[in-house]
Scaffold this motif. Structure first.
Motif: not given
Length: 374
Positions: A14, A60, A64, A75-78, A82, A152, A197, A200, A202
């Protein structure tokens, strides 16, 4: 114009941030300061592309939108970095992936062609050249066509282009030329974006225009519209939520180099030792086409139960099956050439060699380890 890079933080974490400097050594924003057009006029323009992810890598990385000067970050998710999965037979990203500067897909702009609004990002680009590039490189590309992905519920255009320095660029002038010079690549591109995806957990992505790639002329309308949206964004009083418009060269929202270097000083010093990558970047995930109910979405399953990449990796079973409707119209782009697979002489860079996701496009020996049930 040549650009250099200044890194901060630790790669694959991060804290990582890659900043650009222009030929004078001044900090610039890859979103706002790098010009869209490199040379030429009309539909013969050559455009600047900011490389985010080199071909065959998994991390990924992206420009920014929220940080001042818009560095390229992980890229950060939760709270977790990623990485895209290796969906057989593709290792990581199958082209050099990045974005056009000075473009923006306006989330308030409804696109009648896709039935969805923009995704609030710069316009994405796939460079299909065989030339190696690094994260943060600014390369000059020739526009060939575009794919209308609906991710999405948002419009997420994918421009197909080729590095103008590639010797094959002279043979590629429109989208239909890709099937002649690099047969199979358009079909692989559609499949990649459709399923990447699914591991993951999705659903598969959908596409406009009955899964057809649109030609160069149409692609230029997308480029010009997103450039116009960016101009409105940068000049408006209110801006847009989550987007930093800080730059060092434009008439509005600009800062001097002292302020720009202040943003840099707030970041952690660069750590040349990259953070560990997850085990999943060494695994292969497989897509099994079954025939469930027509409207059913694909599901990633492991040991008979639905699972994403994390669950599959934890189980030690990297063979992930995704059930998806077998729709002939979706399985190949309308521009795909021929009814049977054929090999073409020349560029053989579409193989699955390379390292495990280093920015910089350094090619390693072999590919990811893991399940080899081919």
């Amino acid at each position: 114009m040549a650009y250099t890079k200044t890194e901060r933080g630790q790669l694959f974490s991060e804290s990582y941030a890659l900043y650009l400097r222009n030929a004078e050594g001044n900090l610039v924003s890859p979103f706002h300061d790098v010009p869209l057009v490199a040379s030429g006029e009309g539909n013969d323009r050559i455009l600047n592309m900011v490389v985010e992810v080199p071909r065959w890598s998994n991390a990924k990385l992206e420009i920014s939108k929220s940080l001042p000067l818009n560095p390229i970050t992980q890229d950060i998710k939760k709270g977790v970095p990623r990485f895209v999965a290796n969906v057989f037979p593709h290792h990581g990203y199958i082209w050099n992936y990045g974005a056009f500067p000075q473009t923006w897909e306006d989330p308030k702009l409804f696109d009648e062609n896709t039935g969805a609004s923009g995704d609030n990002d710069p316009l994405d680009v796939c460079d299909i050249s065989a030339l190696p590039v690094n994260t943060g490189d600014v390369i000059q590309v020739k526009v060939l066509g575009v794919l209308a992905m609906i991710d999405e519920g948002e419009t997420d255009w994918k421009v197909i282009a080729i590095n103008a320095a590639d010797p094959l660029a002279e043979q590629l002038n429109d989208i239909q030329d890709v099937d002649s010079v690099k047969p199979g690549l358009l079909h692989a591109t559609l499949e990649w974006f459709k399923y990447y995806k699914v591991p993951d957990g999705k659903p598969k992505n959908k596409f406009g225009f009955k899964n057809q790639f649109k030609n160069r002329e149409f692609a230029w309308t997308v480029v010009d519209e997103t450039n116009a949206s960016w101009k409105s964004l940068i000049s408006s009083e209110e801006g847009a939520d989550g987007i930093s418009r800080v730059n060092t060269s434009l008439e509005s929202q600009n800062v001097d180099q002292d302020a720009a270097n202040g943003f840099l000083s707030e970041r952690d010093e660069f750590n040349p030792e990259a953070a560990p990558q997850p085990d999943s970047v060494r695994d292969w995930y497989y897509i099994t086409i079954a025939k469930p109910e027509p409207e059913a979405e694909p599901t990633a399953v492991v040991n008979g139960e639905a699972a994403g990449v994390e669950e599959a990796a934890a189980s030690g079973d990297a063979a992930v099956a995704a059930a998806a409707p077998e729709d002939a119209a979706e399985e190949a782009p309308a521009d795909a050439a021929g009814d049977a697979p054929q090999a073409a002489a020349g560029d053989n860079s579409e193989g699955n060699s390379g390292d495990e996701g280093k920015p910089g496009g350094e090619q390693g020996e072999g590919g990811p380890a893991g399940d080899n049930q081919f």
